[in-house]
Design an enzyme around this catalytic site. Structure first.
Site, PDB file in Angstrom:
ATOM      1  N   PHE A  92       0.867  -1.182   0.000  1.00  0.00           N
ATOM      2  CA  PHE A  92       0.000   0.000   0.000  1.00  0.00           C
ATOM      3  C   PHE A  92       0.896   1.222   0.000  1.00  0.00           C
ATOM      4  O   PHE A  92       1.952   1.229   0.648  1.00  0.00           O
ATOM      5  CB  PHE A  92      -0.918   0.003   1.216  1.00  0.00           C
ATOM      6  CG  PHE A  92      -1.908  -1.131   1.229  1.00  0.00           C
ATOM      7  CD1 PHE A  92      -2.727  -1.358   0.134  1.00  0.00           C
ATOM      8  CD2 PHE A  92      -2.009  -1.979   2.325  1.00  0.00           C
ATOM      9  CE1 PHE A  92      -3.639  -2.411   0.131  1.00  0.00           C
ATOM     10  CE2 PHE A  92      -2.919  -3.027   2.334  1.00  0.00           C
ATOM     11  CZ  PHE A  92      -3.730  -3.242   1.240  1.00  0.00           C
TER      12      PHE A  92
ATOM     13  N   TYR B 250       3.731   5.206   5.917  1.00  0.00           N
ATOM     14  CA  TYR B 250       4.095   4.588   4.642  1.00  0.00           C
ATOM     15  C   TYR B 250       5.610   4.537   4.488  1.00  0.00           C
ATOM     16  O   TYR B 250       6.200   3.478   4.255  1.00  0.00           O
ATOM     17  CB  TYR B 250       3.467   5.352   3.477  1.00  0.00           C
ATOM     18  CG  TYR B 250       4.097   5.017   2.140  1.00  0.00           C
ATOM     19  CD1 TYR B 250       4.047   3.717   1.636  1.00  0.00           C
ATOM     20  CD2 TYR B 250       4.764   5.990   1.389  1.00  0.00           C
ATOM     21  CE1 TYR B 250       4.648   3.396   0.429  1.00  0.00           C
ATOM     22  CE2 TYR B 250       5.359   5.671   0.179  1.00  0.00           C
ATOM     23  CZ  TYR B 250       5.296   4.375  -0.301  1.00  0.00           C
ATOM     24  OH  TYR B 250       5.893   4.067  -1.485  1.00  0.00           O
TER      25      TYR B 250
ATOM     26  N   HIS C 288      -1.186  11.684  -7.368  1.00  0.00           N
ATOM     27  CA  HIS C 288       0.028  12.151  -8.046  1.00  0.00           C
ATOM     28  C   HIS C 288      -0.278  13.324  -8.968  1.00  0.00           C
ATOM     29  O   HIS C 288      -1.322  13.366  -9.626  1.00  0.00           O
ATOM     30  CB  HIS C 288       0.672  11.004  -8.827  1.00  0.00           C
ATOM     31  CG  HIS C 288       1.172   9.904  -7.954  1.00  0.00           C
ATOM     32  ND1 HIS C 288       1.528   8.659  -8.431  1.00  0.00           N
ATOM     33  CD2 HIS C 288       1.373   9.847  -6.603  1.00  0.00           C
ATOM     34  CE1 HIS C 288       1.930   7.900  -7.432  1.00  0.00           C
ATOM     35  NE2 HIS C 288       1.844   8.604  -6.316  1.00  0.00           N
TER      36      HIS C 288
END
Length: 331
Positions: A83, A148, A194
């Protein structure tokens, strides 16, 4: 010499492009993906597909019967199954530790049991956090600012230990901003975060405007500067990394072009490539957004022999735009 490779997460953006490059190089490719974020249609034609989880990788990595424990079923694993949404990782950190770290631990155990001794790992520039200096080199301090990045750094530490203790040959590739498309493989994240695909959505009429988060940074035009790398250049680095993996060594390489483009430069390039006006909306800075993130890829050049050839921002945007248009038309 051709080989047989397991590509975990090979139905996702980068994994699918790497799988395609492996096929084009004459290798046998097996894609393992649970399709939680990947797309079945993203698996390249010619690759075998297993819908499954990396925690169960032992099912497919186990050696067949034979002398000395059998011959490994795969020559290497290229690992993309993770992820990767920074914002989500902040509100659901347990999801990232469980999948990115726990899943990789199970994969490493399966590889060890099966005698598969080469690994290329999809790491990230998020392991560095807010850099003290740019361009960023691999010896820069690692201080991730979100779960992350922390999960990817934890995996890098795991791989280092696995290489030292059990002879794994591994290469971690720390990406900066991947963009562009390769044939039928391109970005299709949901939700999308993005910049380039978001600006292209404005050009397609899917968004009214693009938000510019902060215009008072200490950069020439006040907006953040990022290093963009074409996904095909990235894929080529993975093939070189497989060949360069050395038993007992964990090599870490940054992947970027070494050149940065600001948010406004990206928006203007999209205007030029698409011919569409791109309205901008000023928005406050986002916490943890460094002013400049640019990579030094000198290690990749020296150790892998990697030389990116698609550094032109207009070319990167044009490939992404073609992919976006083909998706819109259903092709």
């Amino acid at each position: 010499m051709s080989g047989k490779y397991l590509v975990t997460g090979g139905a996702g953006y980068v994994g699918s492009v790497v799988a395609q490059h492996l096929l084009e190089a004459g290798h046998e490719v097996v894609v393992l993906d649970n399709l939680s974020t990947g797309f079945r249609e993203g698996v390249p034609t010619g690759a075998s597909f297993i819908e499954g989880d990396i925690r169960d990788a032992a099912k497919w990595l186990d050696s067949p019967p034979g002398s000395a424990g059998g011959t490994p079923t795969f020559d290497a694993v290229l690992h993309f199954a993770a992820f990767s949404q920074v914002g989500e990782s902040v509100v659901k950190p347990e999801k990232y530790w469980e999948n990115n770290v726990g899943g990789t631990m199970a994969l490493l155990e399966a590889m060890r049991s099966a005698g598969v001794r080469k690994l290329v790992f999809s790491s990230t520039a998020a392991t560095y956090g807010e850099p003290e200096e740019t361009p960023i080199v691999e010896t820069a301090p690692t201080a991730p600012t979100n779960p992350y990045g922390a999960s990817k750094l934890a995996v890098d530490h795991m791989i280092t230990g696995e290489a030292a203790a059990h002879g794994l040959g591994a290469v971690s590739l720390r990406y900066f901003n991947v963009a562009g498309a390769y044939g039928s493989c391109g970005e299709r994240h949901d939700p999308e975060s993005h910049l380039i695909p978001l600006v292209l959505q404005v050009a397609q009429g899917k968004r009214e405007a693009i938000s510019v988060f902060g215009d008072d940074y200490p950069t020439p035009d006040g907006t953040c500067i990022r290093d963009y790398i074409h996904v095909a250049d990235l894929a080529e680095a993975h093939l070189l990394a497989v060949e360069s993996a050395t038993p007992g060594e964990h090599l870490i390489c940054n992947l970027g072009n070494g050149n940065g483009f600001s948010v406004r430069e990206v928006i203007e390039t999209v205007r030029q490539v698409t011919g569409h006006p791109i309205p901008e909306v000023a928005a406050p800075r986002r916490g943890g957004d460094p002013a400049v993130l640019v990579a030094s890829a000198q290690t990749a050049r020296e150790r892998l022999g990697w030389n990116p050839s698609r550094a032109d921002l207009a070319g990167i945007v044009a490939d992404a735009w073609e992919f976006a248009q083909n998706r819109k038309s259903g092709s």
